[in-house]
Design an enzyme around this catalytic site. Structure first.
Site, PDB file in Angstrom:
ATOM      1  N   TRP A 131       0.873  -1.183   0.000  1.00  0.00           N
ATOM      2  CA  TRP A 131       0.000   0.000   0.000  1.00  0.00           C
ATOM      3  C   TRP A 131       0.910   1.234   0.000  1.00  0.00           C
ATOM      4  O   TRP A 131       1.833   1.324   0.816  1.00  0.00           O
ATOM      5  CB  TRP A 131      -0.873  -0.041   1.255  1.00  0.00           C
ATOM      6  CG  TRP A 131      -1.799   1.112   1.429  1.00  0.00           C
ATOM      7  CD1 TRP A 131      -2.580   1.706   0.471  1.00  0.00           C
ATOM      8  CD2 TRP A 131      -2.075   1.813   2.651  1.00  0.00           C
ATOM      9  NE1 TRP A 131      -3.317   2.708   1.027  1.00  0.00           N
ATOM     10  CE2 TRP A 131      -3.028   2.795   2.355  1.00  0.00           C
ATOM     11  CE3 TRP A 131      -1.605   1.692   3.958  1.00  0.00           C
ATOM     12  CZ2 TRP A 131      -3.527   3.663   3.325  1.00  0.00           C
ATOM     13  CZ3 TRP A 131      -2.100   2.546   4.915  1.00  0.00           C
ATOM     14  CH2 TRP A 131      -3.052   3.528   4.597  1.00  0.00           C
ATOM     15  N   ASP A 212      -0.591  -5.500   9.328  1.00  0.00           N
ATOM     16  CA  ASP A 212      -1.527  -4.443   8.964  1.00  0.00           C
ATOM     17  C   ASP A 212      -2.812  -5.119   8.480  1.00  0.00           C
ATOM     18  O   ASP A 212      -2.863  -5.668   7.380  1.00  0.00           O
ATOM     19  CB  ASP A 212      -0.914  -3.570   7.852  1.00  0.00           C
ATOM     20  CG  ASP A 212      -1.826  -2.413   7.509  1.00  0.00           C
ATOM     21  OD1 ASP A 212      -2.810  -2.195   8.234  1.00  0.00           O
ATOM     22  OD2 ASP A 212      -1.553  -1.718   6.510  1.00  0.00           O
ATOM     23  N   LYS A 248     -13.155  -1.061   6.083  1.00  0.00           N
ATOM     24  CA  LYS A 248     -13.710  -1.903   5.022  1.00  0.00           C
ATOM     25  C   LYS A 248     -14.734  -2.902   5.564  1.00  0.00           C
ATOM     26  O   LYS A 248     -15.837  -2.982   5.065  1.00  0.00           O
ATOM     27  CB  LYS A 248     -12.591  -2.697   4.324  1.00  0.00           C
ATOM     28  CG  LYS A 248     -11.360  -1.886   3.952  1.00  0.00           C
ATOM     29  CD  LYS A 248     -11.667  -0.898   2.888  1.00  0.00           C
ATOM     30  CE  LYS A 248     -10.502  -0.038   2.467  1.00  0.00           C
ATOM     31  NZ  LYS A 248      -9.388   0.194   3.354  1.00  0.00           N
TER      32      LYS A 248
HETATM   33  N1  PMP Z   1      -3.463  -0.748   5.241  1.00  0.00           N
HETATM   34  C1  PMP Z   1      -3.779  -1.132   4.002  1.00  0.00           C
HETATM   35  C2  PMP Z   1      -3.029  -2.272   3.401  1.00  0.00           C
HETATM   36  C3  PMP Z   1      -4.782  -0.479   3.298  1.00  0.00           C
HETATM   37  O1  PMP Z   1      -5.082  -0.885   2.067  1.00  0.00           O
HETATM   38  C4  PMP Z   1      -5.475   0.576   3.914  1.00  0.00           C
HETATM   39  C5  PMP Z   1      -6.561   1.308   3.196  1.00  0.00           C
HETATM   40  N2  PMP Z   1      -6.410   1.571   1.907  1.00  0.00           N
HETATM   41  C6  PMP Z   1      -5.107   0.934   5.209  1.00  0.00           C
HETATM   42  C7  PMP Z   1      -4.102   0.252   5.843  1.00  0.00           C
HETATM   43  C8  PMP Z   1      -5.710   2.044   6.008  1.00  0.00           C
HETATM   44  O2  PMP Z   1      -6.980   2.379   5.780  1.00  0.00           O
HETATM   45  P1  PMP Z   1      -7.819   3.243   6.806  1.00  0.00           P
HETATM   46  O3  PMP Z   1      -6.911   4.238   7.412  1.00  0.00           O
HETATM   47  O4  PMP Z   1      -8.868   3.848   5.961  1.00  0.00           O
HETATM   48  O5  PMP Z   1      -8.345   2.276   7.794  1.00  0.00           O
END
Ligand code: PMP
Length: 399
Positions: A131, A212, A248
């Protein structure tokens, strides 16, 4: 001369650049496969039914006070149970430090700062690719990022041999960022057996695994199954860190609810680490907003509601799996000369299609289909109605 003459525009975020190009296209049948957010089969964002129910239940609550300790403790405990296991001794004996975080990004950011503070000369290894924000996050905490081999462009799967070599060759006691399921951007996850080997080698090398967890439930449809990689590391007795996002799997993107947790040796260490994490978050934003935390707590703390939410996760994951199968079948029906097995082999929100940058550009220009330049398709934006058009367009640019 003004104070800010020397400020030039920052580099454009990759995903935002795709969205901008999509919005600027006047074509009525344009499709955005760039954004990693769940959509239903009509292409619409979804508010989960059990989030609505929870909204109703907390509607009358007085939120004038900032985050109550009771509510954040509940969030942390239930989040930990979701990834580590309900009956785990570590949880029962409170041998973990956890704080609510501003979604997954916030959890990663606090951990990066914590890593810098207590291992000032350390680096972090990211999978290649990962990411795009990971580099920004650890970079802003002044932790240098390195990469380890992950994706193999030929197989469009895992480059396991090179991955293991990199894990072996990293200095003992290195920090590694791992995606436990539904890897972003590739959709490529190690098998259980491969996770076991990775975990054993981490043990030998004394590496620190930081997971993560942004898509728990989206790979298999089952949150327990999707936590298997973490459970394998737990069985091997690793110290583990986890950034969890509810953006998500609860569809709470804008609410920014997440959790950062670190497993500890004992309760005393847990108290110390938690106080350090809190100090870091206090300096950044005091406390996260209470509304989202209350929503998630309401759902996770009630076994009946939680069970119904898990069914909704299954529905989302199953729709994505169906679209993977349909897209692959459509390409095969068009007699594409290429192999598209990876569409169904990969899992989670994304398919790393293997489309080249030129093909991605052609899809945008000639077919009004938008995705990131690396050829990542957000499968959640593929629907029964647009899948044939997407397949035909991909076939046209690759045949
Ligand atoms: N880690 C990964 C691998 C992701 O794809 C995302 C969202 N695109 C996130 C962390 C963090 O997302 P958020 O801060 O919206 O929870």
């Amino acid at each position: 001369r003004s104070w800010w003459d020397h400020v030039t525009p920052a580099l454009k975020d990759l995903i935002n650049a795709v969205t901008d190009a999509f919005l600027a296209d006047p074509c009525p049948y344009k499709i955005n496969l760039g954004v990693g957010a769940y959509r239903d089969d009509e292409g619409k964002p979804v508010v989960l039914q059990w989030v609505r129910e929870a909204e109703g239940k907390i509607g009358a609550t007085n939120f004038l006070e900032s985050t109550s300790t009771a509510i954040s403790s509940k969030l942390v405990e239930e989040s930990a149970k979701l990834i580590y296991r309900e009956d785990l001794d570590v949880i029962k004996e409170r041998r973990f430090a956890g704080i609510p975080a501003l979604s997954g990004t916030g959890a990663c950011r606090i951990f990066a700062e914590f890593q810098k503070r207590f291992y000032p000369d350390s680096t972090i290894y990211f999978p290649d690719p990962t990411w795009s924000n990971h580099r920004n996050i650890w970079g802003d905490a002044h932790v240098p990022g390195r990469t380890f081999h992950y994706y193999h462009p030929d197989s469009k799967g895992l480059n396991f041999v090179a991955l293991m070599d990199d894990v072996k060759n990293a200095p003992d006691g290195s920090f590694f960022l791992l995606h436990p399921c539904a890897h972003n951007p590739t959709g490529v996850d190690p098998t259980d057996e491969q996770w076991r080997e990775i975990s054993s080698l981490f043990k030998v090398k004394n590496h620190f695994p930081f997971f993560d967890v942004a898509y728990q439930g989206f790979a298999s449809g089952d949150v327990e199954r999707d936590a298997q990689a973490i459970r394998i590391f737990l069985e091997d007795g690793h110290s583990i860190g986890c950034a969890q996002s509810f953006a998500k799997n609860l569809g709470l993107y804008g609410h920014r609810v997440g959790c950062l947790s670190i497993l500890c040796n004992d309760k005393i260490q847990a108290v110390a680490i938690k106080s350090q994490l809190k100090q870091i978050s206090n300096a950044m934003y005091s406390s996260p907003t209470i509304h989202g935390i209350s929503l998630v707590s309401k759902i996770l703390c009630n076994p009946d509601i939680k069970a119904l939410w898990l069914k909704e996760v299954k529905v989302m994951a199953t729709r994505i799996q169906r679209m993977r199968a349909t897209l692959r079948e459509a390409l095969e029906r068009l007699r594409s000369p290429l192999n598209w097995q990876h569409i169904t082999n990969q899992a989670g929100m994304f398919c790393f299609s293997g489309l080249t940058r030129a093909e991605v550009d052609q899809l945008a220009k000639e077919f009004h289909i938008y995705m990131t330049h690396d050829g990542r398709i957000s499968m959640a934006s593929v629907t029964t109605k647009n899948v044939d058009y997407v397949a035909r367009a991909i076939h046209e640019v690759t045949a």
